[in-house]
Scaffold this motif. Sequence first.
Motif, PDB file in Angstrom:
ATOM      1  N   VAL A  75      12.151  -7.978  -1.301  1.00 33.49           N
ATOM      2  CA  VAL A  75      10.874  -8.493  -0.815  1.00 33.49           C
ATOM      3  C   VAL A  75      10.262  -9.401  -1.883  1.00 33.49           C
ATOM      4  N   GLY A  76       9.352 -10.257  -1.443  1.00 34.05           N
ATOM      5  CA  GLY A  76       8.638 -11.130  -2.355  1.00 34.05           C
ATOM      6  C   GLY A  76       7.391 -10.453  -2.904  1.00 34.05           C
ATOM      7  N   VAL A  77       6.799 -11.093  -3.891  1.00 34.36           N
ATOM      8  CA  VAL A  77       5.618 -10.509  -4.528  1.00 34.36           C
ATOM      9  C   VAL A  77       4.451 -10.398  -3.553  1.00 34.36           C
ATOM     10  N   ASP A  78       4.454 -11.224  -2.504  1.00 32.61           N
ATOM     11  CA  ASP A  78       3.366 -11.178  -1.527  1.00 32.61           C
ATOM     12  C   ASP A  78       3.388  -9.913  -0.679  1.00 32.61           C
ATOM     13  N   ARG A  79       4.506  -9.181  -0.708  1.00 36.47           N
ATOM     14  CA  ARG A  79       4.631  -7.947   0.071  1.00 36.47           C
ATOM     15  C   ARG A  79       4.253  -6.705  -0.733  1.00 36.47           C
ATOM     16  N   LEU A  80       3.984  -6.869  -2.028  1.00 35.39           N
ATOM     17  CA  LEU A  80       3.765  -5.720  -2.901  1.00 35.39           C
ATOM     18  C   LEU A  80       2.350  -5.664  -3.460  1.00 35.39           C
ATOM     19  N   MET A  81       1.917  -4.452  -3.771  1.00 35.70           N
ATOM     20  CA  MET A  81       0.640  -4.225  -4.436  1.00 35.70           C
ATOM     21  C   MET A  81       0.830  -3.134  -5.485  1.00 35.70           C
ATOM     22  N   LYS A  82       0.032  -3.191  -6.529  1.00 40.74           N
ATOM     23  CA  LYS A  82       0.055  -2.151  -7.542  1.00 40.74           C
ATOM     24  C   LYS A  82      -0.395  -0.816  -6.926  1.00 40.74           C
ATOM     25  N   TYR A  83       0.153   0.263  -7.442  1.00 43.44           N
ATOM     26  CA  TYR A  83      -0.206   1.585  -6.944  1.00 43.44           C
ATOM     27  C   TYR A  83      -1.467   2.050  -7.661  1.00 43.44           C
ATOM     28  N   THR A  84      -2.607   1.578  -7.167  1.00 37.81           N
ATOM     29  CA  THR A  84      -3.899   1.912  -7.761  1.00 37.81           C
ATOM     30  C   THR A  84      -4.766   2.602  -6.725  1.00 37.81           C
ATOM     31  N   ASP A  85      -5.821   3.250  -7.190  1.00 40.73           N
ATOM     32  CA  ASP A  85      -6.730   3.934  -6.271  1.00 40.73           C
ATOM     33  C   ASP A  85      -7.319   2.970  -5.250  1.00 40.73           C
ATOM     34  N   GLU A  86      -7.656   1.775  -5.708  1.00 38.40           N
ATOM     35  CA  GLU A  86      -8.232   0.768  -4.813  1.00 38.40           C
ATOM     36  C   GLU A  86      -7.260   0.378  -3.705  1.00 38.40           C
ATOM     37  N   ASN A  87      -5.994   0.151  -4.092  1.00 42.42           N
ATOM     38  CA  ASN A  87      -4.997  -0.243  -3.097  1.00 42.42           C
ATOM     39  C   ASN A  87      -4.608   0.917  -2.188  1.00 42.42           C
ATOM     40  N   ILE A  88      -4.649   2.136  -2.730  1.00 50.72           N
ATOM     41  CA  ILE A  88      -4.377   3.306  -1.897  1.00 50.72           C
ATOM     42  C   ILE A  88      -5.448   3.430  -0.813  1.00 50.72           C
ATOM     43  N   GLN A  89      -6.675   3.099  -1.163  1.00 50.95           N
ATOM     44  CA  GLN A  89      -7.756   3.117  -0.175  1.00 50.95           C
ATOM     45  C   GLN A  89      -7.516   2.065   0.902  1.00 50.95           C
ATOM     46  N   LYS A  90      -6.969   0.916   0.496  1.00 49.49           N
ATOM     47  CA  LYS A  90      -6.621  -0.130   1.477  1.00 49.49           C
ATOM     48  C   LYS A  90      -5.568   0.402   2.442  1.00 49.49           C
ATOM     49  N   GLN A  91      -4.565   1.101   1.880  1.00 49.62           N
ATOM     50  CA  GLN A  91      -3.510   1.667   2.707  1.00 49.62           C
ATOM     51  C   GLN A  91      -4.081   2.667   3.701  1.00 49.62           C
ATOM     52  N   GLN A  92      -4.943   3.548   3.221  1.00 45.91           N
ATOM     53  CA  GLN A  92      -5.536   4.564   4.092  1.00 45.91           C
ATOM     54  C   GLN A  92      -6.422   3.945   5.160  1.00 45.91           C
TER      55      GLN A  92
END
Length: 322
Positions: A75-92
Amino acid sequence: MGSSKDDSATDGDKSTANRRRPDSTSNLYSDGEKVLAYHGPRIYEAKVQKAEIRKNEWKYFVHYLGWNKNWDEWVGVDRLMKYTDENIQKQQALDKKQGAEKNPKSGRSSHAKPKILNDVKVEKEDVKSSGAKGKKRKSDSSTEKGNASVEKPVKIQIPSTLKKQLVDDWEFVNHQDKLVKLPRSPNVDDILAKYLEYRSKKDGMMTDAVGEILKGLRCYFDRALPVILLYNKERKQFQEFVTDNVSPSTIYGAEHLLRLFVKLPELLPYVNIEEDLAMRLQQKFLDFLKFLQKNQTSFFISSYDGSKDSDSSAVRGKTSQE
């Protein structure tokens, strides 16, 4: 590792070295790092297996945590995010949104059993539209939380010897004007029964789940054969042999059954299947294909007969003589 450079190296050597050992200062994700990855409309936990520069941009080979390795992909970098609390909230938040958009009539429990395959309807409209929708999965059902087959289509890995069988099959029919002599023995029903017997002996008991999947495959085959599993040169033969209430699975054999596994990834997205069921189906299909491969010499014919016209004439002549 890869941080120092040999001044005596040629430009070509440096270029090769850079491809093999990308500059870590520009690399956003490291090997073994846990990340969040987009796949379709949702975000999944993943692990970076390795990173490379491809076509002047970073690409990452990721493994989706909790999923079979067959889903691993670049995958490209546009498909990935750092595993942070902020991004986990985005996932949820995204998961919650997908759940809110879920069709209230399609409860999760109704999709939990393999017998969902029995209710599949292979409509001509669906088949025609599968070419346009099959890859991007932009139908409304892609928003359903439990519909993993739309977000992650079931991948079916066909063994190499069976791939060659498919190529030979296409060559016989389309280039040599030869057809499979019908009715076939063993037919599709016979092969499915043999596989059920094989699994029962291997597992030491009758497996209801396997039986339901095989019933679903038979249903798929009978409905899909006249729509998408026949070459044009075979349609006249189909009209001669499949009449009234005759099921194609009693007439056709392994040659046409194998074609079904090429088309299944296009058909399954139209069925509401939960993620875990989609993964189990993938494993069951692979096991069945290995069974076909193991019995290839007895299930498949080595050569086809006559032309599309002479073959039908030969069959009718043989019948009249009997």
